[in-house]
Design a protein around this motif. Structure first.
Motif, PDB file in Angstrom:
ATOM      1  N   SER A   1      97.894  63.810 -88.851  1.00  0.00           N
ATOM      2  CA  SER A   1      97.956  65.223 -88.458  1.00  0.00           C
ATOM      3  C   SER A   1      96.630  65.645 -87.852  1.00  0.00           C
ATOM      4  O   SER A   1      95.610  64.962 -87.994  1.00  0.00           O
TER       5      SER A   1
ATOM      6  N   GLY B   1     101.173  68.702 -86.475  1.00  0.00           N
ATOM      7  CA  GLY B   1     101.471  67.325 -86.126  1.00  0.00           C
ATOM      8  C   GLY B   1     101.118  67.039 -84.683  1.00  0.00           C
ATOM      9  O   GLY B   1     100.868  67.959 -83.886  1.00  0.00           O
ATOM     10  N   LYS B   2     101.126  65.779 -84.310  1.00  0.00           N
ATOM     11  CA  LYS B   2     100.788  65.396 -82.941  1.00  0.00           C
ATOM     12  C   LYS B   2     101.827  65.831 -81.924  1.00  0.00           C
ATOM     13  O   LYS B   2     101.579  65.769 -80.713  1.00  0.00           O
TER      14      LYS B   2
ATOM     15  N   PRO C   1     103.389  70.562 -90.398  1.00  0.00           N
ATOM     16  CA  PRO C   1     103.648  69.667 -91.533  1.00  0.00           C
ATOM     17  C   PRO C   1     104.249  70.423 -92.717  1.00  0.00           C
ATOM     18  O   PRO C   1     103.828  71.541 -93.043  1.00  0.00           O
TER      19      PRO C   1
ATOM     20  N   SER D   1     104.377  70.156 -84.260  1.00  0.00           N
ATOM     21  CA  SER D   1     105.159  70.641 -85.397  1.00  0.00           C
ATOM     22  C   SER D   1     104.252  71.027 -86.559  1.00  0.00           C
ATOM     23  O   SER D   1     103.073  70.662 -86.608  1.00  0.00           O
TER      24      SER D   1
END
Length: 369
Positions: free
Chosen positions: A158, A187-188, A193, A191
């Protein structure tokens, strides 16, 4: 370009007792002619990827030659403290050529905010491809101050992004329905986490990791994987923090600084229940900047130490740590005479420094034989 050594003896005087010996540090000019460079990343072929605050990203080859600015960047609101700021490579860059960068993103009516994007560096290293904006700080504000904008990839993959409170909106640092004055984790793919601390709370934005921050200017992972950052105080009270999920780091309710020109901030207190104390603070301020940990054997006795850049003080600070606490602070390069914007350890184990001026330099810090 030939490397130019410039000798600056390391200052032996410490603010606290340090166990490691003082070393003689000799900066080499790897490259110059950079306009207010902000961040450096290290490409696998030995070249350097550097951002310049006016809105340019370029590759510097291993001999110090500056490449042309890359194409493919988004619109950037360059001005004041804003512009193109941090850049980091994906941990799997050698396979996917993905990088992440943050910048001041323009909005309506002169407003802007910090944004985080990812892209692929083309194989010829001339352009960014497949640009995707992963995060935009909300709300946007009409300000050219306190963007934050340091990126760290955690061991779980992350991304952590530091966000300033835009200076004139300091109360927003305590507002969990605003991204101002926060550290966020995504997130990459952009999104949120599921284990972020405020996920599921209707009164808080789910991206928030920690809050109560002012103007975060440096961030790095320690060798044990823990996340550290530093942030500017106002007039005094620059801080080192080790942010943990869901915790409140106090700004502007508690601070060791004061208003510019004097006068207390709020109630003028330094402690309050439910708010975290800094691991270390500087009063007067040094204007902290980039941060790195030494993990190589290039600097005898310094392995595991933290180094922090200083803009106003125009030097580095070497920080010794034990059990999560600061045990010593040693100023380095006291005669540098340039604002230090970034410091990173390269794949070769040497520290690299960017200096913040219109003819900025990329320096490699070598030890005297």
């Amino acid at each position: 370009m030939r490397l130019h050594p410039i000798a600056y003896p390391a200052l032996a005087l410490s603010l606290f007792a340090t166990a490691a010996p003082a070393l003689e540090i000799e900066p080499e000019v790897v490259a110059q002619g950079l306009q207010n460079p902000w961040a450096v990343a290290f490409l696998p072929d030995g070249s350097f990827l550097v951002t310049e605050r006016p809105g340019r990203m370029r590759v510097i080859d291993s001999k110090g030659a500056l490449g042309q600015p890359l194409s493919g960047l988004p619109a950037i609101a360059a001005g004041g403290q804003g512009g193109l700021l941090d850049v980091v490579l994906d941990s799997d860059f050698a396979q996917n050529r993905t990088l992440y960068f943050c910048y001041s993103e323009p909005g309506n009516n002169a407003s802007n905010s910090t944004a985080l994007a990812k892209a692929r560096l083309s194989s010829d290293q001339r352009q960014l491809e497949d640009l995707q904006v992963l995060f935009s700080q909300k709300p946007k504000k009409a300000s050219q101050l306190h963007f934050g904008c340091r990126i760290v990839e955690r061991p779980d993959g992350s991304l952590l992004l530091t966000l300033g409170e835009r200076s004139h909106f300091k109360e927003e640092a305590q507002n969990l329905q605003s991204h101002l004055g926060k550290i966020v984790r995504i997130g990459k793919d952009g999104s949120v986490p599921k284990d972020n601390p405020f996920v599921g709370r209707r009164d808080a934005l789910p991206e928030i990791w920690s809050y109560g921050h002012r103007s975060p200017q440096g961030a790095a992972l320690a060798p044990d994987g823990t996340f550290w950052m530093n942030e500017h105080g106002p007039q005094g009270g620059d801080e080192i923090n080790r942010p943990e999920p869901g915790k409140n780091y106090g700004w502007p309710v508690i601070t060791y600084g004061e208003n510019y020109g004097g006068g207390r901030i709020g109630a003028g207190i330094t402690h309050q229940k439910g708010m975290e104390q800094p691991v270390h603070q500087w009063t007067p301020s040094i204007a902290v900047s980039g941060m790195a940990f030494i993990t190589s054997d290039r600097y005898p006795g310094w392995k595991g130490n933290m180094v922090v850049g200083a803009l106003k003080a125009q030097r580095l600070e070497r920080i010794t740590l034990a059990a999560g606490k600061v045990t010593g602070v040693e100023p380095l390069l006291p005669q540098l005479g340039q604002r230090v914007r970034d410091v990173r350890q390269g794949p070769d184990g040497w520290l690299y420094v960017l200096t913040d001026r219109s003819n900025g330099q990329l320096l490699r810090l070598k030890t005297q034989p």
